[in-house]
Design an enzyme around this catalytic site. Structure first.
Site, short mmCIF file in Angstrom:
data_model
loop_
_atom_site.label_atom_id
_atom_site.label_comp_id
_atom_site.label_asym_id
_atom_site.label_seq_id
_atom_site.Cartn_x
_atom_site.Cartn_y
_atom_site.Cartn_z
N ASP A 140 0.63 -1.17 -0.12
CA ASP A 140 0.09 -0.03 0.00
C ASP A 140 0.80 1.13 0.03
O ASP A 140 0.55 2.46 -0.73
CB ASP A 140 -1.08 0.15 1.31
CG ASP A 140 -1.86 -0.97 1.14
OD1 ASP A 140 -2.18 -1.52 -0.01
OD2 ASP A 140 -2.46 -1.41 2.30
N GLU A 143 1.44 -1.25 5.57
CA GLU A 143 -0.15 -1.86 4.99
C GLU A 143 -1.22 -0.73 5.54
O GLU A 143 -1.04 -0.48 6.76
CB GLU A 143 -0.30 -3.19 5.73
CG GLU A 143 -1.66 -3.60 5.13
CD GLU A 143 -1.91 -4.07 3.86
OE1 GLU A 143 -3.06 -4.20 3.32
OE2 GLU A 143 -0.83 -3.99 2.97
N LYS A 156 -4.88 0.02 6.32
CA LYS A 156 -6.28 -0.53 6.81
C LYS A 156 -7.13 0.55 7.61
O LYS A 156 -6.67 1.56 8.00
CB LYS A 156 -6.02 -1.82 7.64
CG LYS A 156 -5.41 -2.96 6.85
CD LYS A 156 -6.24 -3.70 5.77
CE LYS A 156 -5.58 -4.66 5.16
NZ LYS A 156 -6.30 -5.33 4.06
#
Length: 241
Positions: A73, A104, A106
């Site tokens: 990401d 990452e 989220k």
């Protein structure tokens, strides 16, 4: 006398990030769209406030043996000395030697997302990185050892209560090797960072987490120095096939 306030400026930076992430979570229902938007917020933050030598993008990382990482990401990589970054049909591929950190992104922190972030980080750290001796006016410096690649997790909130507590610490402790998460920001609650290689973490709750996390990451990147000299010919060898 100026009416500027440094406290207000730094607070405003955090508030902007938190509000944008909150709007994404509240208004976007499609998981893919929501994920892309969240990644965009974090990448824009890093590209706007980290020094120009750094760049942040959603990307794959590749090594000279032709092994690719999973899609990451947020990749923070060197843009000043990296000899090549591939752009193809909207996709970005970055040589492993150029990478400083991978994250990452989220919506929330939980056990599954920590494990997923650890998996993504492992896929980058397992790549082979080359390093060549560096010529200079008086001779040659020996090849520089590859710098540590930092790994982390970026979220808006946490599914745990407290957001930064024993449950998060236990999840982080599941992998203290190739998948170790060195940093993390839960924009609505706080941030964390590894204090040393022994798996000890510092949790910082409250305040203005996004700004505090950015400063902590920047200070750590300063100690990383510069990426090594890439062996371009190791990559060029693929042209003969």
């Amino acid at each position: 006398m100026s009416d500027w306030s440094l406290k207000n400026v730094l607070s405003g930076l955090h508030d902007d990030i938190q509000q944008r992430l909150e709007i994404i979570r509240r208004t976007m229902t499609h998981p893919g769209t929501k994920g892309d938007a969240s990644e965009g917020v974090w990448n824009e933050l890093f590209n706007k406030y980290l020094p120009e030598r750094y760049r942040a993008d959603n990307a794959h990382v590749v090594d000279s043996e032709g092994t690719f990482s999973q899609q990451i990401d947020v990749v923070i990589y060197d843009r000043q000395y990296s000899p090549f970054i591939f752009h193809y049909e909207g996709q970005i591929v970055i040589p492993a030697e150029s990478v400083y950190a991978v994250f990452e992104a989220k919506q929330s922190a939980n056990l599954d997302h920590v494990r997923y972030a650890q998996e993504k980080v492992r896929s980058v750290r397992r790549l082979r990185r080359t390093s060549l001796p560096i010529p200079h006016a008086g001779g040659t410096y020996p090849a520089k050892p590859p710098i540590p690649i930092y790994g982390g997790l970026l979220t808006f909130e946490s599914d745990w209560k407290p957001a930064l507590g024993d449950s998060l610490l236990a999840a982080l402790g599941e992998d203290q090797d190739e998948g170790k998460l060195d940093f993390g920001c839960v924009a609505g609650h706080g941030y964390f960072h590894a204090e040393n290689a022994a798996g000890n973490y510092s949790f910082q709750s409250g305040g203005k987490p996004a700004t505090a996390f950015l400063f902590k990451l920047l200070s750590q990147l300063q100690f990383s120095g510069t990426v090594p000299m890439i062996d371009i010919q190791a990559y060029a060898a693929w042209l003969s096939d």
